[in-house]
Write a protein that holds these residues in place. Sequence first.
Motif, PDB file in Angstrom:
ATOM      1  N   LEU A   1       0.675  -1.590  -0.298  1.00 21.16           N
ATOM      2  CA  LEU A   1      -0.042   0.397  -0.063  1.00 21.16           C
ATOM      3  C   LEU A   1       0.930   0.739  -0.263  1.00 21.16           C
ATOM      4  N   MET A   2       2.149   1.499   0.307  1.00 22.62           N
ATOM      5  CA  MET A   2       2.754   2.358   0.419  1.00 22.62           C
ATOM      6  C   MET A   2       3.894   2.497  -1.289  1.00 22.62           C
ATOM      7  N   SER A   3       3.136   1.377  -2.292  1.00 24.12           N
ATOM      8  CA  SER A   3       3.814   1.515  -3.447  1.00 24.12           C
ATOM      9  C   SER A   3       3.238   3.023  -4.137  1.00 24.12           C
ATOM     10  N   PRO A   4       3.691   3.413  -5.322  1.00 28.25           N
ATOM     11  CA  PRO A   4       3.205   5.241  -5.068  1.00 28.25           C
ATOM     12  C   PRO A   4       1.999   5.108  -6.132  1.00 28.25           C
ATOM     13  N   PHE A   5       2.132   3.896  -7.325  1.00 26.76           N
ATOM     14  CA  PHE A   5       1.258   2.904  -8.096  1.00 26.76           C
ATOM     15  C   PHE A   5       0.482   2.277  -7.701  1.00 26.76           C
ATOM     16  N   VAL A   6      -0.086   2.345  -6.245  1.00 31.56           N
ATOM     17  CA  VAL A   6      -0.831   1.798  -5.908  1.00 31.56           C
ATOM     18  C   VAL A   6      -2.468   1.352  -6.167  1.00 31.56           C
ATOM     19  N   LYS A   7      -2.516   2.954  -6.753  1.00 29.00           N
ATOM     20  CA  LYS A   7      -4.088   2.554  -6.933  1.00 29.00           C
ATOM     21  C   LYS A   7      -4.127   2.597  -8.139  1.00 29.00           C
ATOM     22  N   GLU A   8      -3.212   2.582  -9.422  1.00 29.12           N
ATOM     23  CA  GLU A   8      -3.473   2.006 -10.236  1.00 29.12           C
ATOM     24  C   GLU A   8      -3.473   0.792 -10.498  1.00 29.12           C
ATOM     25  N   VAL A   9      -2.491  -0.141  -9.045  1.00 30.27           N
ATOM     26  CA  VAL A   9      -2.318  -1.862  -9.534  1.00 30.27           C
ATOM     27  C   VAL A   9      -3.647  -1.951  -8.603  1.00 30.27           C
ATOM     28  N   MET A  10      -4.213  -1.197  -7.302  1.00 29.20           N
ATOM     29  CA  MET A  10      -5.248  -2.423  -7.044  1.00 29.20           C
ATOM     30  C   MET A  10      -6.857  -2.098  -8.422  1.00 29.20           C
ATOM     31  N   GLN A  11      -6.483  -0.864  -9.226  1.00 30.08           N
ATOM     32  CA  GLN A  11      -7.703  -0.993 -10.356  1.00 30.08           C
ATOM     33  C   GLN A  11      -7.001  -1.717 -11.692  1.00 30.08           C
ATOM     34  N   VAL A  12      -5.762  -2.170 -11.430  1.00 29.49           N
ATOM     35  CA  VAL A  12      -5.869  -3.888 -12.657  1.00 29.49           C
ATOM     36  C   VAL A  12      -5.922  -5.188 -11.746  1.00 29.49           C
ATOM     37  N   VAL A  13      -6.473  -5.154 -10.306  1.00 27.69           N
ATOM     38  CA  VAL A  13      -6.492  -6.356  -9.130  1.00 27.69           C
ATOM     39  C   VAL A  13      -7.716  -6.437  -9.449  1.00 27.69           C
ATOM     40  N   ILE A  14      -8.456  -5.433  -9.540  1.00 26.28           N
ATOM     41  CA  ILE A  14      -9.872  -5.172 -10.058  1.00 26.28           C
ATOM     42  C   ILE A  14     -10.547  -5.658 -11.072  1.00 26.28           C
ATOM     43  N   GLU A  15      -9.622  -5.613 -12.225  1.00 24.46           N
ATOM     44  CA  GLU A  15     -10.120  -5.238 -12.796  1.00 24.46           C
ATOM     45  C   GLU A  15      -9.532  -6.827 -13.665  1.00 24.46           C
ATOM     46  N   GLU A  16      -8.647  -7.956 -13.256  1.00 24.71           N
ATOM     47  CA  GLU A  16      -8.428  -8.711 -13.726  1.00 24.71           C
ATOM     48  C   GLU A  16      -9.412  -9.887 -12.922  1.00 24.71           C
ATOM     49  N   LYS A  17     -10.055  -9.663 -11.683  1.00 26.02           N
ATOM     50  CA  LYS A  17     -11.028 -10.092 -10.935  1.00 26.02           C
ATOM     51  C   LYS A  17     -10.002 -11.320 -10.424  1.00 26.02           C
ATOM     52  N   VAL A  18      -9.025 -10.193  -9.487  1.00 29.46           N
ATOM     53  CA  VAL A  18      -8.190 -11.194  -8.137  1.00 29.46           C
ATOM     54  C   VAL A  18      -8.386 -11.797  -7.327  1.00 29.46           C
ATOM     55  N   PRO A  19      -8.452 -13.371  -7.589  1.00 25.81           N
ATOM     56  CA  PRO A  19      -9.610 -13.951  -6.485  1.00 25.81           C
ATOM     57  C   PRO A  19      -9.316 -13.863  -4.992  1.00 25.81           C
ATOM     58  N   VAL A  20      -7.462 -13.740  -4.691  1.00 26.80           N
ATOM     59  CA  VAL A  20      -7.194 -13.988  -2.993  1.00 26.80           C
ATOM     60  C   VAL A  20      -6.022 -11.975  -3.443  1.00 26.80           C
ATOM     61  N   VAL A  21      -6.582 -11.184  -2.279  1.00 27.63           N
ATOM     62  CA  VAL A  21      -5.373  -9.510  -2.676  1.00 27.63           C
ATOM     63  C   VAL A  21      -4.752  -9.736  -0.789  1.00 27.63           C
TER      64      VAL A  21
END
Length: 296
Positions: free
Chosen positions: A53-73
Amino acid sequence: MAWVATAELAAAVSNAGGLGVIGAGHMPPDALQAEIRKVKALTNKVYGVNVMLMSPFVKEVMQVVIEEKVPVVTTGAGNPGEYIPALKAIGSKVIPVVASVALAKRLERTGVDALIAEGMESGGHVGEITTMALVPQIVDAVKIPVIAAGGIADSRGIIAAFALGAQAVQIGTRFVATKECIAHENYKQAILKAKDRSTVVTGVSTGHPVRVISNKLTREYLEREKNGATPEELEEMGAGKLRAAAREGDVERGSVMIGQIAGMIDCVSSVEEVIQEMVKGIPAVLSAIEQTCKEQ
């Protein structure tokens, strides 16, 4: 496990019966998306992504996770609260890493599915409490499942974690020394050469302590830290060093993030061999415990 827990390792762990997790670290969103799609091609089993969550790309990364429907985060270095509604909407299980009872209780209230109680024995970013002290206190403090992490490398560690009340374990260091892990050979050899006291913790003054194998970089870093270097100076000194070690093989000037159990590892095995050895060893450990109790 950033630069180390890639799609190849995650898929191998899932295929062997575990839950493989891609370590996103400071990975940019397009790189993470490529890893997620690769893991989907390598396994039809459940997998996960760890988001820093301290990544400078966290918001964009979370969007990818959501778009790809990652089962476990799984998440680290912060509170995932703002992302939970969107992750729940796609059916993801959300499991934060915690290093204190206070944080565990706070995150339970946000609706997370489980917690990873990670002791300071682990590699990479660490807290201040040992696994044996932390896990039972968190188990007693929350009603959701607790996963133990830090200092676990074999059947004995798994049984110990269960005895403390954990319902599962998270293991990192042991899986770096596997054939499927794409970490540089020098990185793996550094693990095989490590002893019980080979790791040190750097960055305490920055508020983001990290456990790594002692080398030229850590000695210089600790010296500068002791002499009052600013957090910004120390951050600049450590920038890119994990990649230098894990991908380029510079284990003297790079950051070899490894847990204290590195001294227990003496060979590079396949992921399946590692998991099978752990599982098959459990009955023997339980039998030994039972025998010991009978002799008391």
